[in-house]
Design an enzyme around this catalytic site. Structure first.
Site, short mmCIF file in Angstrom:
data_model
loop_
_atom_site.label_atom_id
_atom_site.label_comp_id
_atom_site.label_asym_id
_atom_site.label_seq_id
_atom_site.Cartn_x
_atom_site.Cartn_y
_atom_site.Cartn_z
N ASP A 14 78.38 31.78 45.89
CA ASP A 14 79.22 31.69 44.72
C ASP A 14 78.79 32.84 43.81
O ASP A 14 77.79 33.52 44.09
CB ASP A 14 79.00 30.32 44.05
CG ASP A 14 79.74 30.19 42.73
OD1 ASP A 14 80.93 30.54 42.68
OD2 ASP A 14 79.12 29.75 41.76
N ASP A 16 79.49 33.13 39.69
CA ASP A 16 79.09 32.71 38.34
C ASP A 16 78.04 31.61 38.41
O ASP A 16 78.18 30.64 39.16
CB ASP A 16 80.30 32.20 37.56
CG ASP A 16 81.28 33.32 37.22
OD1 ASP A 16 80.84 34.31 36.63
OD2 ASP A 16 82.47 33.20 37.56
#
Length: 248
Positions: A14, A16
């Site tokens: 991922d 953020d």
């Protein structure tokens, strides 16, 4: 014939609150003259009705109306720090352990690509799967959904990370020694379910995914089959990856 199983691992990230320490979409809203999207703005409530991508499209339009420039937004992105140990995890895994790295994120292509280029790490990432974004001639950042899906109720309509992960793996000519998935948010639960017992799911401590795992087990009977590692630093993940590689 080469032994396909002898290739390195696939590491899926991922972006953020995983690769970068904070959420770029949250940070960019602070460029508004009031330091946040005003409570009076009609944008509030949009996320629950039209989804995050359309909400962020509205945010970028509002910032543009307030004369926030492309240069200011990109400078902010450059200032965002990586999560501790994350740069070392990615660089060492690729350079020393023949890992292939991909990113699957609900951010956007402008933010992710600019940050990776600024950090001189873009060459370490094989593919970035995220919402496409582009600058207009007037400096407005436009964003659109990565795809539209309705088959997975664990994911948003614009991004099913589990489908993207499975499609990527099936498109590869080599078989990865194992898959390591690194994430923090609720939308990382779907891809976690696609992992096998041989794989590694790395869950950031204190973030929403950690709370979702027992909740989904209790309410839906959904359980992650792979090993689950809770992490605060990329160095913890790297240490476990090195152990797994020695065990092969």
């Amino acid at each position: 014939m080469p032994d396909l199983a002898s290739s390195g691992p696939l590491l899926v990230f991922d972006f953020d609150c995983t690769i970068i320490h904070v959420d770029g979409d949250d940070e960019v809203q602070k460029l508004h003259p009031e330091g946040k999207i005003p409570e009076s703005s009609e944008l509030h409530g949009l996320y629950s009705t039209v989804g995050w991508t359309k909400f962020m499209a509205g945010v970028f339009k509002l910032l543009h109306e307030h004369k926030i420039t492309k240069e200011e937004i990109l400078k902010l992105m450059e200032s965002l720090e990586f999560t501790p140990g994350m740069e070392d995890l990615i660089r060492t895994s690729v350079e020393n352990y023949n890992a292939k790295v991909i990113i699957i994120s609900d951010s956007n292509s402008v933010f992710i690509n600019h940050i990776l280029q600024h950090k001189k790490m873009d060459h370490l990432v094989d593919v970035v799967y995220t919402n496409p974004a582009r600058w207009t001639d007037t400096g407005l950042l436009e964003i659109e959904p990565f795809h539209h899906q309705t088959h997975c109720d664990l994911s948003t309509q614009n991004l099913c990370k589990g489908t993207i992960l499975e499609d990527y793996i099936s498109s590869q000519s080599t078989k990865f020694s194992f898959v390591g998935y690194v994430g923090d948010g609720g939308n990382d639960f779907c891809p976690a379910l696609r992992l096998s017992e041989n794989d590694l799911m790395c869950v950031r401590e204190g973030y929403s995914l950690q709370k979702q795992i027992p909740k989904h087990k209790e309410t839906k009977g959904l359980e992650i089959k792979s090993e689950v590692q809770y992490w605060k630093s990329g160095h913890q993940i790297l240490a476990r990856i090195e152990e797994k590689i020695k065990e092969l």
